[in-house]
Write an enzyme that holds these catalytic residues in place. Structure first.
Site, PDB file in Angstrom:
ATOM      1  CG  ASP A 197      -1.959  -1.555   1.417  1.00 50.87           C
ATOM      2  OD1 ASP A 197      -2.060  -1.827   0.360  1.00 50.87           O
ATOM      3  OD2 ASP A 197      -2.271  -1.952   2.380  1.00 50.87           O
ATOM      4  CD  GLU A 218      -9.225  -2.546  -1.284  1.00 48.82           C
ATOM      5  OE1 GLU A 218      -9.867  -2.775  -0.562  1.00 48.82           O
ATOM      6  OE2 GLU A 218      -8.754  -3.159  -2.237  1.00 48.82           O
TER       7      GLU A 218
END
Length: 518
Positions: free
Chosen positions: A27, A183
């Site tokens: 991420d 997302e």
């Protein structure tokens, strides 16, 4: 040992190697401030949380520290499950200040931190009770309004200094029809448009990156006709699960994408063991839409000078008052259970649970960053039981443990826990050793990704192998979750001391798979 520079292998003048930050560093979120680049990653159930890196060339990254390095910033209750905790930070710089927004899914929800110096200290958390969902992004428009966008994809205006929100969250885009889990949103002003970049398809093999654009920061947004702009789904490319990306400009003004991906090895279906890693890919623009280039293990070098590739530190002699930022522990690290001050030049660990199966185990480890590597430590077990372990979670780990008169290899695979091998423990400190060897050419479709060899070093330095174990059982495809392997030292019961720990990459080799019962 105040910083760790991570790099897979030394680059040539015309190429660089991906991932640029290897091991469990998922991420990625990146921001540029002048000639400097800063990057943050997810940390899940580990403390300290949110590793931070610095670079001048987007290829070589130096570990600065961890943004959340105090219990007051990062609460991970003892019942925090593995792969819970800290999700998907966004790192930005605005008006002379660095901002980091993230989600603690185990305690606190969405949180915001700030500092004038990314090396820290970072502020106490600003709670965002009006911000729903996970994967929060933060961006400022031309009027100074601060917008928070979350997975879903929903947006709300906030005051970043107080955490107050204004109005209700508003859905601004749902991603590509039929693609699950929109997302990891990131909102940018680039040229005449506001761009909304998201990940979708789930973080497994169908992961991808899509984008939309609008004339204002709150939309409406039109999707790119070429979405997904990046995905490796349905391919046999060596890098898979590509997604969760962030855009950044290079030193020459060109555009680049930092993203996560995995390197599965072995037969079918392929197993990745290091977790999701940070990769770099070039971006060009066509008709005001980004076109993402190749994501491969060896990449053409960017058109600017690269910094010299520093070597990864091999050894920690525990001579500092505090542990180096590379060391992490599940959930917490209380000073009474982990210290370098009790025996100078040694790391002292006190057991709190009964084994690595327990959520409150005293464990200090570093991410496995190479497909093949060796880890060693000199341990004094005179006052307790502990050892050297490779951990994916409480239910998936291999340990070489010393104490109570013997050295033993323990394998925990799901509900099964067994002592694989043992031998008498000689008097005095013992060198424990673990080697990981990647499988580069699968013997057949069932071949695992690697083999782990655990044992001890004799007084003359020779290696006495105790067990050879299949690596697939310490993979995400078997264990599930979002993390990767962490190798380190632990205490089960009593007090144990470690004089040093070393970790070094090894050339990738092929070892035979262990037979049943080995």
């Amino acid at each position: 040992m105040k910083g760790f520079t991570v790099s897979s292998v030394p680059e040539t003048g015309s190429t660089f190697t991906n991932p640029v930050i290897p091991g469990f560093h998922p991420d990625p979120s990146v921001c540029r401030v002048g000639d400097d680049y800063y990057l943050a990653c997810s940390s899940f159930e580990y403390f300290p949380g949110v590793p931070l890196f610095h670079s001048r060339d987007l290829v070589h990254w130096t570990r600065m520290g961890n943004a959340l390095d105090r219990p007051s910033q990062l609460s991970l209750p003892r019942d925090t499950a593995s792969s819970k905790g800290i999700y998907a930070p966004t790192l930005r710089h605005h008006d002379g200040r660095f901002w980091l927004i993230t989600t603690n899914v185990s305690d606190g929800g969405n949180l915001l931190f700030h500092t004038t110096d990314p090396a820290g200290p970072w502020s106490e958390p600003i709670r965002l009770p009006g911000v729903e969902g996970i994967d929060p992004d933060i961006a400022w428009d031309e009027d100074g309004n601060c917008w928070c966008t979350t997975a879903g994809v929903a947006q709300i205006r906030i005051d970043p200094y107080t955490g107050e929100s204004f109005g209700a969250p508003r859905r601004i885009w749902s991603g590509t029809p039929g693609a699950k889990a929109p997302e990891a949103p990131h909102l940018y002003r680039i040229g005449a448009y506001w761009y909304l970049l998201i990940a979708e398809g789930g973080t497994e093999r169908c992961h991808g990156v899509s984008i939309a654009r609008g004339r204002t920061s709150d939309g409406p947004f039109e999707p790119c006709p070429a979405n997904p702009v990046l995905t490796h789904r349905g391919t046999d490319l060596p890098v898979q699960n590509t997604g969760h990306a962030d855009l950044v400009q290079g030193p020459d003004g060109s555009w680049w994408m930092m993203l996560l991906g995995v390197r599965p090895l072995g037969g079918s279906p392929g197993w990745h063991v290091l977790g999701r890693e940070t990769f770099l890919a070039p971006v060009t623009w066509v008709d005001d839409w980004p076109v993402v280039g190749e994501v491969a293990p060896v990449m053409p070098a960017p058109p600017w000078p690269l910094q010299p590739a520093a070597t990864v530190p091999v050894r920690d002699d525990f001579g500092l008052a505090e542990l180096a930022p590379v060391w992490i522990s599940p959930r917490d690290r209380p000073a009474d259970a982990c210290t370098t001050g009790e025996r100078p030049g040694w790391l002292t660990l006190r057991g709190r649970g009964t084994s690595l199966d327990a959520p409150d185990v005293t464990f200090v480890g570093r991410r496995q960053e190479h497909l093949s590597c060796r880890a060693r430590t000199l341990m004094d077990p005179a006052e307790g039981v502990g050892g050297l372990a490779v951990r994916l979670d409480e239910s998936h780990h291999y340990d070489i443990e010393a104490g109570s008169g013997e050295v033993r290899v323990i394998a925990r695979i799901g509900p099964l826990r067994t002592v694989v091998a043992s031998r008498p423990l000689p008097a005095g400190p013992q060198v424990l050793r673990m080697e990981v060897s990647a499988t580069r050419a699968p013997v057949d479709a069932r071949s695992g990704p690697d083999v782990l060899v655990l044992g001890v070093e004799e007084p003359d330095g020779t290696f006495a192998e105790l067990a050879r174990l299949e690596g697939r059982y310490l993979s995400t495809e078997v264990a599930g979750g979002f993390t990767g392997r962490v190798i380190g030292m632990y205490a089960s019961t009593g007090t144990v001391h470690f004089d040093w720990f070393d970790y070094e990459p090894l050339p990738d080799t092929i070892r035979r798979a262990p037979s049943t019962g080995e």
